[in-house]
Write a protein that holds these residues in place. Structure first.
Motif, mmCIF file in Angstrom:
data_model
loop_
_atom_site.group_PDB
_atom_site.id
_atom_site.type_symbol
_atom_site.label_atom_id
_atom_site.label_comp_id
_atom_site.label_asym_id
_atom_site.label_seq_id
_atom_site.Cartn_x
_atom_site.Cartn_y
_atom_site.Cartn_z
ATOM 1 N N ASP A 6 0.843 -1.269 0.054
ATOM 2 C CA ASP A 6 0.121 0.161 -0.070
ATOM 3 C C ASP A 6 0.949 1.405 -0.073
ATOM 4 N N ASN A 7 2.249 1.056 0.157
ATOM 5 C CA ASN A 7 2.927 2.238 0.354
ATOM 6 C C ASN A 7 4.109 2.351 -0.779
ATOM 7 N N ILE A 8 3.622 1.765 -2.054
ATOM 8 C CA ILE A 8 4.694 1.944 -2.947
ATOM 9 C C ILE A 8 4.742 2.983 -3.781
ATOM 10 N N PHE A 9 3.699 3.972 -3.743
ATOM 11 C CA PHE A 9 3.837 5.225 -4.398
ATOM 12 C C PHE A 9 3.967 6.451 -3.517
ATOM 13 N N ASP A 10 4.326 6.154 -2.188
ATOM 14 C CA ASP A 10 4.353 7.044 -1.108
ATOM 15 C C ASP A 10 5.124 8.479 -1.602
ATOM 16 N N ASN A 11 6.297 8.311 -2.464
ATOM 17 C CA ASN A 11 7.171 9.273 -2.795
ATOM 18 C C ASN A 11 6.571 10.302 -3.782
ATOM 19 N N GLU A 12 5.676 9.431 -4.788
ATOM 20 C CA GLU A 12 5.078 9.994 -5.913
ATOM 21 C C GLU A 12 3.676 10.646 -5.494
ATOM 22 N N LEU A 13 3.018 10.270 -4.739
ATOM 23 C CA LEU A 13 1.604 10.672 -4.074
ATOM 24 C C LEU A 13 1.785 12.017 -3.344
ATOM 25 N N LYS A 14 2.625 12.042 -2.592
ATOM 26 C CA LYS A 14 2.621 13.242 -1.704
ATOM 27 C C LYS A 14 1.395 13.565 -0.954
ATOM 28 N N ASP A 15 0.682 12.707 -0.549
ATOM 29 C CA ASP A 15 -0.373 12.561 0.102
ATOM 30 C C ASP A 15 -1.661 13.093 -0.550
ATOM 31 N N GLN A 16 -1.652 12.694 -1.825
ATOM 32 C CA GLN A 16 -2.730 12.851 -2.919
ATOM 33 C C GLN A 16 -3.518 11.821 -2.854
ATOM 34 N N GLU A 17 -4.847 12.096 -2.832
ATOM 35 C CA GLU A 17 -6.020 10.926 -2.768
ATOM 36 C C GLU A 17 -6.129 10.288 -3.929
ATOM 37 N N ARG A 18 -6.363 8.890 -3.958
ATOM 38 C CA ARG A 18 -6.492 8.307 -5.111
ATOM 39 C C ARG A 18 -7.150 6.889 -4.697
ATOM 40 N N GLU A 19 -8.002 6.434 -5.797
ATOM 41 C CA GLU A 19 -8.849 5.245 -5.656
ATOM 42 C C GLU A 19 -7.786 3.958 -6.210
ATOM 43 N N VAL A 20 -7.772 2.945 -5.349
ATOM 44 C CA VAL A 20 -7.213 1.770 -5.592
ATOM 45 C C VAL A 20 -8.224 0.782 -6.267
ATOM 46 N N CYS A 21 -7.599 0.203 -7.452
ATOM 47 C CA CYS A 21 -8.585 -0.593 -8.351
ATOM 48 C C CYS A 21 -7.715 -1.994 -8.441
ATOM 49 N N PHE A 22 -8.213 -2.885 -8.149
ATOM 50 C CA PHE A 22 -7.589 -4.394 -8.443
ATOM 51 C C PHE A 22 -8.169 -4.753 -9.763
ATOM 52 N N VAL A 23 -7.146 -5.345 -10.459
ATOM 53 C CA VAL A 23 -7.871 -5.835 -11.900
ATOM 54 C C VAL A 23 -7.630 -7.298 -11.742
ATOM 55 N N ASP A 24 -8.581 -8.101 -12.060
ATOM 56 C CA ASP A 24 -8.312 -9.625 -12.042
ATOM 57 C C ASP A 24 -8.133 -10.048 -13.655
ATOM 58 N N ILE A 25 -7.250 -10.376 -13.992
ATOM 59 C CA ILE A 25 -7.006 -10.640 -15.595
ATOM 60 C C ILE A 25 -7.702 -12.078 -15.977
ATOM 61 N N ALA A 26 -8.230 -12.806 -14.958
ATOM 62 C CA ALA A 26 -8.872 -14.153 -15.159
ATOM 63 C C ALA A 26 -10.492 -13.945 -15.243
ATOM 64 N N TYR A 27 -10.998 -12.978 -14.126
ATOM 65 C CA TYR A 27 -12.375 -13.234 -13.837
ATOM 66 C C TYR A 27 -13.019 -11.717 -14.086
ATOM 67 N N ASP A 28 -12.312 -10.637 -14.412
ATOM 68 C CA ASP A 28 -12.989 -9.192 -14.629
ATOM 69 C C ASP A 28 -13.536 -9.327 -16.150
ATOM 70 N N GLU A 29 -14.548 -8.832 -16.269
ATOM 71 C CA GLU A 29 -15.474 -8.781 -17.443
ATOM 72 C C GLU A 29 -14.633 -7.990 -18.505
ATOM 73 N N ILE A 30 -14.568 -8.511 -19.747
ATOM 74 C CA ILE A 30 -13.565 -8.038 -20.812
ATOM 75 C C ILE A 30 -14.529 -7.542 -21.920
ATOM 76 N N PRO A 31 -14.419 -6.323 -22.579
ATOM 77 C CA PRO A 31 -15.356 -5.981 -23.573
ATOM 78 C C PRO A 31 -15.496 -7.097 -24.797
ATOM 79 N N GLU A 32 -16.784 -7.218 -25.166
ATOM 80 C CA GLU A 32 -16.768 -8.634 -25.852
ATOM 81 C C GLU A 32 -16.123 -8.376 -27.177
#
Length: 335
Positions: free
Chosen positions: A122-148
């Motif tokens: 959860d701290n991988i971008f601490d230096n780049e973020l500088k306390d900026q808010e961001r949404e964390v999105c997990f992408v599942d390459i096997a089970y997330d829906e892909i455009p047809e």
């Protein structure tokens, strides 16, 4: 500005993916390119950074018009592209200076870091973020829906099993049990500073980015048997060959015309001989040319009538004046 952090896990190691990402990006770009649409490589050459060391710099034009929604196509030119500049210092990459060919207030910035874990840092971008808010999105390459339109049975990772690595098929919850496993952490910032459209456009761009990340990482593993035995020299040669073929597909369609003070001769790429070059055209695209058989616009009256001569005091009688006027040129028909 809308910032999101995407975390995409794969059943690979970071060292393996050094080859895999180069193979995937080249093949994916070629597959997604067609006449006048897709990814054109403008520059691809080694680059040395005082902080990050030796890396690779690429500049691309991504032609997107047919992929835009109808509300966006209504306000963009027929030839629409995004310029992408990327610096690859694997396992850290930067995709910056990404801008649109006609929207100066639009930009995308992506920073990527790769780690051998299941997306738990959860701290991988601490230096780049500088306390900026961001949404964390997990992408599942096997089970997330892909455009047809992007779905291929051979790339469905629920059923794909690698012959060379014996990895797959990926079951529900595979990220908790898979070994090896790595994660691509991508911090994506989208800016579109136009009042009334900002939120809608930024959300749409993030949706497109997410779809591209999902498809690309699916393909990286689905094609693992094609690249797993390659060396760096072999994948670089594959990259050059595919980029030349892709540029030919894109180059069949005249590129966007830009107006500036830079002479055409100075636009030639100055990279090494192995870097693919961008075809340059000085003729206008066919759809901008005036048809040869088009009738000329009539911007003047059909006829041109000369004024009657002014009679002097010594002018002959009216009958003679009539005879004199009949000597003037007949009305001229305009083309």
């Amino acid at each position: 500005m809308l910032m999101k952090e995407y975390r995409i896990c794969m059943p690979l190691t970071v060292e393996e993916y050094r080859i895999g990402q180069l193979y995937m990006i080249s093949k994916h770009s070629h597959e997604q390119s067609d006449r006048g649409e897709g990814v054109e490589v403008v520059q691809n050459e080694p680059f040395n950074d005082p902080t990050h060391g030796q890396g690779q710099f690429t500049e691309k034009r991504v032609y997107l018009n047919s992929k835009l929604p109808s509300w966006a196509r209504a306000v963009v030119p027929r030839i629409f592209y995004v310029t992408e500049k990327a610096w690859n210092y694997y396992p850290y990459t930067i995709t910056g200076n990404t801008h649109c060919s006609f929207l100066p207030k639009f930009s995308i910035h992506i920073e990527t870091k790769y780690e051998d874990n299941k997306g738990c840092n959860d701290n991988i971008f601490d230096n780049e973020l500088k306390d900026q808010e961001r949404e964390v999105c997990f992408v599942d390459i096997a089970y997330d829906e892909i455009p047809e339109r992007y779905y291929k049975e051979s790339e469905d990772l629920r059923y794909f099993k690698s012959e060379k690595t014996s990895r797959g098929m990926l079951q529900e919850g595979w990220r908790d049990t898979q070994n090896p496993i790595m994660c691509s952490y991508k911090l994506v910032t989208v800016k579109f500073e136009v009042w009334g459209l900002q939120t809608r456009v930024e959300q749409f761009v993030h949706k497109v980015v997410r779809d591209v990340l999902l498809l690309g990482h699916r393909q990286a593993f689905a094609w693992v048997d094609e690249w797993i035995d390659m060396t760096m020299d072999e994948v670089r040669e594959f990259e050059r060959t595919i980029q030349e073929a892709t540029n030919q597909k894109i180059g069949m369609f005249p590129p966007s015309i830009s107006i500036g003070e830079t002479p055409v001769s100075s636009l030639a790429p100055n990279g090494p001989a192995s870097a693919p070059s961008t075809p340059l055209y000085t003729d206008a695209p066919e759809f901008l040319s005036v048809p040869k058989d088009r009738p000329r616009k009539k911007s003047a009256p059909e006829t041109l009538t000369l004024p009657e001569p002014v009679q002097s005091e010594s002018a002959p009688s009216s009958g003679s004046a009539t005879n004199h006027a009949s000597l003037s040129p007949a009305p001229t028909q305009m083309e």
